[in-house]
Design an enzyme around this catalytic site. Structure first.
Site, PDB file in Angstrom:
ATOM      1  CB  CYS A  66      -4.983  -1.253   4.342  1.00  0.00           C
ATOM      2  SG  CYS A  66      -4.146  -1.151   5.954  1.00  0.00           S
ATOM      3  CD  GLU A  68      -2.748   1.195   2.520  1.00  0.00           C
ATOM      4  OE1 GLU A  68      -3.778   1.892   2.502  1.00  0.00           O
ATOM      5  OE2 GLU A  68      -2.426   0.493   3.502  1.00  0.00           O
ATOM      6  CE  LYS A  84      -7.575   1.754   3.324  1.00  0.00           C
ATOM      7  NZ  LYS A  84      -6.320   2.258   3.957  1.00  0.00           N
TER       8      LYS A  84
END
Length: 273
Positions: free
Chosen positions: A151, A40, A110
């Site tokens: 994440c 990331e 995301k």
């Protein structure tokens, strides 16, 4: 399927970060990787102070570099994530996926932004800079479908379940857990999502820099559909090519029919009478 997990650091120099990423992708190819995965925010510091200055439009410098890495090495590439800025000026934490010809085949923005405040631990607010995405990402490969999230997305079982129901046999997660959340939940989450989805889960994290503005936990990981840890890194810069036996996904799903035995007729919140 052989998947290369890259755990690299990211400094202030974007050009240097891209060159280092290219070196690691090449090393993965030399170890016969079919797919490589970067961490990331691999092209700059993980900080709200730098997300916007490092942001690029689609087909910007980082996108072009990733496309070349995939094509030059003739492998599939999950390009970790980078700050992406759209035509309206919105900034996303975005992962681009490329095939061996360097063509973009998927994009994940995301969905769940990292806004936390742990008493005595980590405090961060991604929403100060980023806009949340709204699409579940699953893409086709010669070895089967792969689900992709970033994440904090991985903490939400609904998203992982949707990727699995969409056919994903592997969940790939570029991520940057920190020294508060990592020791507590990193391995736990990857093993639990693997068991719940009866799929492989793999996470690529930045290497740990104790002097950085954000200290990553590291510990990039690969877990089997049975919940076994196949490989786990430490804190240092490293990479590993892990072989995933895709037949084991179906074997586990046949032995424990969790997906086919779901009770969709009762899975809803109901008011008590």
């Amino acid at each position: 399927m052989k998947i290369g997990l890259i755990q690299m650091g990211a400094g202030m120099d974007k050009e240097e970060n891209l060159l280092r990423a290219a070196e690691f992708v090449k090393k993965c190819k030399e170890k016969e990787a079919d797919i490589a995965v970067l961490p990331e925010i691999f092209n700059g510091p993980y900080s709200n102070d730098y997300f916007l200055p490092y942001a690029e439009p689609v087909k910007g410098k980082s996108w072009q570099a990733l496309s070349c890495m995939a094509k030059d090495n003739q492998l599939w590439l999950v390009g970790g994530s980078i700050p992406e800025i759209d035509e309206e000026g919105k900034v996303y934490n975005t992962s681009f996926v490329f095939d061996p010809e360097g063509r973009q085949v998927a994009r994940h923005r995301k969905m769940h932004l990292f806004d936390i405040d742990v008493k005595g631990g980590q405090s961060f607010k991604e929403s100060d800079t980023f806009t949340a995405g709204d699409e579940v990402t699953v893409f086709e490969t010669p070895w089967g479908k792969i689900g992709l999230c970033i994440c904090f997305d991985f903490r939400f079982p609904e998203l992982s379940r949707l990727m699995v129901l969409g056919g994903a046999q592997v969940l790939v997660v570029p991520a940057a857990f920190n020294m508060t959340t990592g020791p507590a939940h990193w391995e736990l989450l990857f093993r639990q999502r693997a068991v719940d989805g009866q799929c492989y889960t793999v996470g690529a994290a930045p290497a740990r820099d104790e002097k950085g503005c954000y200290v990553s936990y590291g510990n990039s990981i690969a877990v089997s559909p049975w919940g076994d840890v196949l490989w786990r890194a430490g804190a240092e810069e490293t990479f590993q090519v892990v072989e995933l036996d895709m037949e084991k996904v179906q074997q586990v799903r046949q032995q424990l029919p969790l997906l086919s035995a779901r009770r969709e007729d009762v899975y809803e919140v109901r008011e008590r009478k």
